[in-house]
Scaffold this motif. Structure first.
Motif, PDB file in Angstrom:
ATOM      1  N   ILE A 120       0.836  -1.200   0.000  1.00 36.84           N
ATOM      2  CA  ILE A 120       0.000   0.000   0.000  1.00 36.84           C
ATOM      3  C   ILE A 120       0.873   1.254   0.000  1.00 36.84           C
ATOM      4  O   ILE A 120       0.581   2.232  -0.695  1.00 36.84           O
ATOM      5  N   VAL A 121       1.962   1.224   0.772  1.00 41.11           N
ATOM      6  CA  VAL A 121       2.884   2.364   0.798  1.00 41.11           C
ATOM      7  C   VAL A 121       3.465   2.608  -0.590  1.00 41.11           C
ATOM      8  O   VAL A 121       3.480   3.739  -1.085  1.00 41.11           O
TER       9      VAL A 121
ATOM     10  N   ILE B 190       5.005  10.427   3.864  1.00 42.83           N
ATOM     11  CA  ILE B 190       5.331   9.982   5.220  1.00 42.83           C
ATOM     12  C   ILE B 190       5.152   8.471   5.324  1.00 42.83           C
ATOM     13  O   ILE B 190       4.129   7.938   4.874  1.00 42.83           O
ATOM     14  N   LEU B 191       6.127   7.787   5.906  1.00 41.60           N
ATOM     15  CA  LEU B 191       5.909   6.397   6.312  1.00 41.60           C
ATOM     16  C   LEU B 191       5.418   6.458   7.752  1.00 41.60           C
ATOM     17  O   LEU B 191       6.170   6.781   8.666  1.00 41.60           O
TER      18      LEU B 191
ATOM     19  N   LEU C 265      10.262  -2.130   6.568  1.00 41.46           N
ATOM     20  CA  LEU C 265      11.403  -1.379   6.050  1.00 41.46           C
ATOM     21  C   LEU C 265      12.276  -2.246   5.159  1.00 41.46           C
ATOM     22  O   LEU C 265      12.791  -1.781   4.135  1.00 41.46           O
ATOM     23  N   GLU C 266      12.454  -3.517   5.533  1.00 44.51           N
ATOM     24  CA  GLU C 266      13.229  -4.425   4.694  1.00 44.51           C
ATOM     25  C   GLU C 266      12.566  -4.594   3.331  1.00 44.51           C
ATOM     26  O   GLU C 266      13.232  -4.556   2.289  1.00 44.51           O
ATOM     27  N   SER C 267      11.255  -4.787   3.348  1.00 46.37           N
ATOM     28  CA  SER C 267      10.519  -4.976   2.099  1.00 46.37           C
ATOM     29  C   SER C 267      10.619  -3.745   1.207  1.00 46.37           C
ATOM     30  O   SER C 267      10.901  -3.848   0.004  1.00 46.37           O
ATOM     31  N   LEU C 268      10.417  -2.571   1.776  1.00 45.49           N
ATOM     32  CA  LEU C 268      10.447  -1.341   0.991  1.00 45.49           C
ATOM     33  C   LEU C 268      11.838  -1.052   0.452  1.00 45.49           C
ATOM     34  O   LEU C 268      11.995  -0.575  -0.677  1.00 45.49           O
TER      35      LEU C 268
ATOM     36  N   HIS D 171      12.977  -0.243  -3.936  1.00 49.00           N
ATOM     37  CA  HIS D 171      13.458   0.999  -4.553  1.00 49.00           C
ATOM     38  C   HIS D 171      14.386   1.682  -3.561  1.00 49.00           C
ATOM     39  O   HIS D 171      14.210   1.569  -2.343  1.00 49.00           O
ATOM     40  N   HIS D 172      15.378   2.404  -4.079  1.00 50.00           N
ATOM     41  CA  HIS D 172      16.351   3.053  -3.194  1.00 50.00           C
ATOM     42  C   HIS D 172      15.704   4.079  -2.276  1.00 50.00           C
ATOM     43  O   HIS D 172      16.219   4.382  -1.189  1.00 50.00           O
ATOM     44  N   SER D 173      14.556   4.638  -2.688  1.00 52.43           N
ATOM     45  CA  SER D 173      13.863   5.623  -1.847  1.00 52.43           C
ATOM     46  C   SER D 173      13.092   4.969  -0.713  1.00 52.43           C
ATOM     47  O   SER D 173      12.727   5.638   0.264  1.00 52.43           O
ATOM     48  N   GLY D 174      12.837   3.667  -0.839  1.00 54.14           N
ATOM     49  CA  GLY D 174      11.978   2.995   0.129  1.00 54.14           C
ATOM     50  C   GLY D 174      10.519   3.383  -0.032  1.00 54.14           C
ATOM     51  O   GLY D 174       9.684   3.000   0.771  1.00 54.14           O
TER      52      GLY D 174
END
Length: 201
Positions: free
Chosen positions: A117-118, A135-136, A157-160, A164-167
């Protein structure tokens, strides 16, 4: 007179809930009562082939257009996705069977679903407004009270970070001010340090 010559900052945190289940939407409960469904896709399914994500994307675009049209020359600059998501994803969804003792694989799947979703929101919002701040929405000060919360944010955080480098976010947000009985730990820096370690992982 205060603020007459300034523009307010509006921070919108959008839980993508709908009364429509579609074929892949996941239910969310509050105190045992079904309150709606949120978009979900299986790991092997693309966003474009997920009916609930397609519907959410159409709604989010329309919502952005609507809210940004209310005041001429003004628009929302800060967007979040589901404030304090450890609570709904671990205690109000069907990912975790035993809320008091979530299994590692349940936490990982809940985190992946939230990360989806993020990522999806980030792409939609940045496409419409490249200058928007994403915002996360991180833990509240009561995140210790929810078993599996630290692992949930670590897995998110690991998944994001692998996508992508931006997370897929610009700012990591944490609410460490909520519980009165944790004020001593909060102001001593214990909770911020916990959250910092989560982020650094």
């Amino acid at each position: 007179e205060y603020g007459r010559d300034t523009k307010s900052v509006m921070w919108v945190s959008g839980p993508p809930l709908s009364k429509c289940k579609f074929t892949d939407g996941q239910p969310l409960y509050k105190k045992g009562v079904l309150v709606g469904y949120f978009p979900y896709r299986a790991p092997t399914t693309s966003f474009e082939n997920s009916p609930s994500f397609v519907a959410w994307g159409n709604y989010l675009k329309a919502f952005m257009d609507y809210i940004n049209s209310q005041v001429p020359g003004w628009k929302v600059k800060i967007w979040g996705t589901w404030t304090e998501p450890h609570d709904p994803f671990l205690t109000q969804s069907e990912f975790v069977k035993n809320k008091k003792a979530p299994l590692p694989e349940e936490i990982a799947e809940a985190a992946r679903a939230y990360a989806d979703i993020v990522e999806f929101n980030y792409k939609i919002i940045k496409a419409k407004d490249p200058e928007a701040i994403i915002i996360l929405d991180g833990p509240g000060s009561n995140y210790r009270d929810h078993p599996g919360s630290s692992e949930f944010f670590t897995k998110t955080l690991e998944s994001l970070s692998t996508r992508h480098h931006s997370g897929y976010f610009d700012v990591f947000n944490a609410h460490f001010y909520q519980k009165f009985n944790q004020n001593k730990a909060n102001w001593a820096g214990e909770t911020p340090q916990d959250i910092r370690q989560l982020y650094l992982q």
